[in-house]
Write a protein that holds these residues in place. Structure first.
Motif, PDB file in Angstrom:
ATOM      1  N   LYS A 120       0.868  -1.186   0.000  1.00 11.61           N
ATOM      2  CA  LYS A 120       0.000   0.000   0.000  1.00 11.61           C
ATOM      3  C   LYS A 120       0.896   1.223   0.000  1.00 11.61           C
ATOM      4  O   LYS A 120       1.640   1.443   0.938  1.00 11.61           O
ATOM      5  N   HIS A 121       0.830   1.985  -1.087  1.00 10.44           N
ATOM      6  CA  HIS A 121       1.680   3.178  -1.115  1.00 10.44           C
ATOM      7  C   HIS A 121       0.862   4.390  -0.720  1.00 10.44           C
ATOM      8  O   HIS A 121      -0.366   4.365  -0.713  1.00 10.44           O
ATOM      9  N   ASP A 122       1.544   5.482  -0.378  1.00 12.99           N
ATOM     10  CA  ASP A 122       0.818   6.660   0.074  1.00 12.99           C
ATOM     11  C   ASP A 122       0.549   7.601  -1.098  1.00 12.99           C
ATOM     12  O   ASP A 122       0.889   7.310  -2.241  1.00 12.99           O
ATOM     13  N   GLU A 123      -0.078   8.760  -0.764  1.00 17.03           N
ATOM     14  CA  GLU A 123      -0.504   9.675  -1.823  1.00 17.03           C
ATOM     15  C   GLU A 123       0.546  10.748  -2.102  1.00 17.03           C
ATOM     16  O   GLU A 123       0.239  11.761  -2.702  1.00 17.03           O
ATOM     17  N   ASN A 124       1.771  10.542  -1.592  1.00 13.71           N
ATOM     18  CA  ASN A 124       2.807  11.556  -1.816  1.00 13.71           C
ATOM     19  C   ASN A 124       3.665  11.176  -3.014  1.00 13.71           C
ATOM     20  O   ASN A 124       4.140  10.052  -3.112  1.00 13.71           O
ATOM     21  N   TYR A 125       3.818  12.125  -3.920  1.00 13.35           N
ATOM     22  CA  TYR A 125       4.658  11.894  -5.083  1.00 13.35           C
ATOM     23  C   TYR A 125       5.728  12.974  -5.097  1.00 13.35           C
ATOM     24  O   TYR A 125       5.417  14.155  -5.067  1.00 13.35           O
ATOM     25  N   MET A 126       6.972  12.564  -5.121  1.00  7.82           N
ATOM     26  CA  MET A 126       8.040  13.559  -5.177  1.00  7.82           C
ATOM     27  C   MET A 126       9.281  12.940  -5.803  1.00  7.82           C
ATOM     28  O   MET A 126       9.463  11.721  -5.772  1.00  7.82           O
ATOM     29  N   PRO A 127      10.131  13.796  -6.396  1.00 11.58           N
ATOM     30  CA  PRO A 127      11.350  13.275  -7.000  1.00 11.58           C
ATOM     31  C   PRO A 127      12.287  12.729  -5.924  1.00 11.58           C
ATOM     32  O   PRO A 127      12.207  13.156  -4.770  1.00 11.58           O
ATOM     33  N   PRO A 128      13.189  11.787  -6.283  1.00  9.97           N
ATOM     34  CA  PRO A 128      14.087  11.173  -5.300  1.00  9.97           C
ATOM     35  C   PRO A 128      14.883  12.192  -4.494  1.00  9.97           C
ATOM     36  O   PRO A 128      15.097  11.996  -3.299  1.00  9.97           O
ATOM     37  N   GLN A 131      12.753  13.505  -1.791  1.00 13.57           N
ATOM     38  CA  GLN A 131      12.579  12.475  -0.771  1.00 13.57           C
ATOM     39  C   GLN A 131      13.811  12.419   0.123  1.00 13.57           C
ATOM     40  O   GLN A 131      13.709  12.329   1.347  1.00 13.57           O
TER      41      GLN A 131
END
Lengths: 146, 249
Positions: A120-128, A131
Motif C-alpha cells: 500500500k503506497h501513500d498519496e505523496n509523489y516527489m522526486p528522489p 525524498q
C-alpha cells in the motif's frame, strides 16, 4: 405552486430521503466495508478469529527476515504489532517502513500466516532528491530531540 | 427582458442549440488536443521520477484525470436530469444521452489504468476495496443508464426513466470520493484536494491538471457533437431540420 416548483420539491425531497437512506445503510455496513484490520483491532479481538481476513499497517523497520522465499516481518500501526509470515513473491513496493496489506489467518502462536501480500503506497509523489531532503530533515529533527 | 443579458432559455430549444453546438465543438476539440499534448509532454518528459514508484507512477496523468471526469460527468448528467424533470425541457434529455457514453468511457479508463497501475505497485490487478468497488458501480450505472434509455422506444419516456436512474445513482459519487477517508482501503488517499496543499511535486501536479483540462475539453467537444446528432435524429420530422442546408444537400 406551479407544476415545475412541485416537481423540483419532489426531486429535492426524494434526493434527501435517498441520501439519508444511503448514509444509514453505509453506516450499518461500516464494519463490513473495511478492507483490512489494524494490529490494534486484532489485539482487541475485533478481527475475525476463525476465518481469513486482511491486516494492514507499516512494515516495522529492521523486522524483515528472509529465508528462501519465506519472509517474516512485523506489521505495526505504531501502537500494536503483529508478526506475519509469507511464502511467495513480494511486490516491488514492499519495503521497511512502508504500507502493507496482507491476507491470511491468525495462527495459534499469534503469527499471521499470509496467503497474499499487497503493498500500500501513500498519496505523496516527489522526486528522489526531494525524498532524500525530507529523510535528512527527519534524521536531523530526531538527533535534535535526543 | 434585460437586453444586455443573453437569454439563456433561448438555447433550451433544440433548434437554436443545434447551430450553437456546431460552432462551439471544433474550438473545444482544438483546446482538448493542445492541452492533451502539453499535459502528456509535461507528464512524460518534464515531470521527475517518483521516489517510491519510479517511472510507473506516470500512469496517474491518465488515471486521475479519467477518474475525476467519470465522477464529474455523472454529476453533470444528474444536473441535466433534474433540469429535464423540473422544467420538462427536451434538450436536457438529449444532453444526458450525449454525455453518458463519454462518462462510461472515462469510468472504464479509470478502472483499466487503475488495474495496470495496481499490478506492479500493489501486486494485484483488482481488489474489492471501497474505492475500486464504488467506481465499478459507477461504471455499471453508466451502462445501466445507456441500456435503460435505449430500451424504451418513446424518447421522452426514455429520458424520464433515465433521469430518475441518474438522480438515484448520484449518491454513489460522494461514496467514491470519500471512500478512502471513511474506510480502510488499499487505494491511497487523495493527493489533490480543495482543503489542503497538494502532496505532489509542482510539475507532476501541472501535468495532471493539464490532462484533466484536456479530458474536460474533450468531453465538452464530443458531447456537443453527439447532441447535434441526437437533435437531428429526434427532430427529423420538423420543418427546421428539413430546411437545414446540410440536410437539403
Amino acid at each position: 405552486m406551479k407544476p415545475r416548483h412541485k416537481r423540483l420539491a419532489i426531486i429535492v425531497g426524494a434526493l434527501a430521503v435517498l441520501g439519508i437512506a444511503a448514509a444509514l445503510v453505509l453506516n450499518a455496513f461500516r464494519s463490513n466495508l473495511v478492507f483490512f484490520f489494524t494490529p490494534t483491532q486484532v489485539s482487541t479481538g475485533e478481527a475475525p478469529k476463525d476465518r481469513a481476513f486482511r491486516i494492514g499497517g507499516l512494515v516495522k523497520p529492521g523486522s524483515i527476515v528472509r529465508n528462501d522465499i519465506t519472509a517474516r516481518f512485523v506489521v505495526t500501526d505504531t501502537a500494536r504489532e503483529v508478526a506475519v509470515s509469507y511464502t511467495g513473491i513480494l511486490p516491488d513496493l514492499f519495503k521497511e517502513g512502508k504500507g502493507v496489506v496482507a491476507q491470511g489467518k491468525l495462527g495459534g502462536d499469534g503469527t499471521f500466516v499470509a496467503s497474499e501480500v499487497l503493498a500500500k503506497h501513500d498519496e505523496n509523489y516527489m522526486p528522489p532528491e526531494a525524498q532524500a531532503a525530507v529523510d535528512q530533515a527527519h534524521q536531523a529533527s530526531k538527533t535534535l530531540k535526543q | 427582458m434585460n437586453n444586455r443579458l443573453i437569454n439563456w432559455f433561448k438555447f433550451a430549444s433544440p433548434q437554436s442549440f443545434y447551430p450553437l453546438a456546431g460552432r462551439l465543438w471544433p474550438w473545444f476539440a482544438a483546446l482538448a488536443a493542445i492541452f492533451c499534448l502539453a499535459g502528456l509532454w509535461l507528464g512524460f518528459f518534464v515531470a521527475p521520477t517518483d521516489a517510491q514508484q519510479g517511472e510507473g507512477y506516470r500512469i496517474i496523468f491518465v488515471h486521475v484525470a479519467a477518474s475525476w471526469m467519470s465522477m464529474f460527468i455523472y454529476c453533470v448528467i444528474a444536473f441535466w436530469a433534474a433540469i429535464g424533470i423540473v422544467f420538462n425541457t427536451r434538450l436536457s434529455g438529449m444532453m444526458t444521452s450525449a454525455l453518458a457514453p463519454t462518462g462510461a468511457l472515462f469510468a472504464f479508463l479509470s478502472l483499466w489504468t487503475g488495474a495496470l497501475w495496481g499490478k506492479p505497485m500493489w501486486g494485484a490487478w483488482w481488489v474489492w476495496d471501497a474505492r475500486l468497488t464504488s467506481e465499478l458501480i459507477l461504471f455499471f450505472l453508466y451502462l445501466g443508464f445507456i441500456a435503460l434509455t435505449a430500451a424504451i422506444d418513446d424518447p421522452r419516456r426514455a429520458d424520464r426513466a433515465g433521469a430518475i436512474l441518474a438522480l438515484v445513482g448520484v449518491v454513489n459519487i460522494p461514496v467514491i470520493y470519500f471512500s478512502v477517508k471513511w474506510w480502510n482501503t488499499l487505494h491511497q488517499g487523495a493527493s489533490v484536494s480543495l482543503t489542503r496543499a497538494p502532496s505532489m511535486a509542482q510539475t507532476m501536479l501541472w501535468g495532471m491538471l493539464l490532462m484533466a483540462l484536456a479530458f474536460w475539453m474533450y468531453a465538452i467537444a464530443i458531447a456537443l457533437y453527439r447532441v447535434r446528432v441526437i437533435i437531428l435524429e429526434r427532430e427529423r420530422h420538423t420543418t427546421w431540420v428539413a430546411d437545414l442546408p446540410e440536410i437539403k444537400a
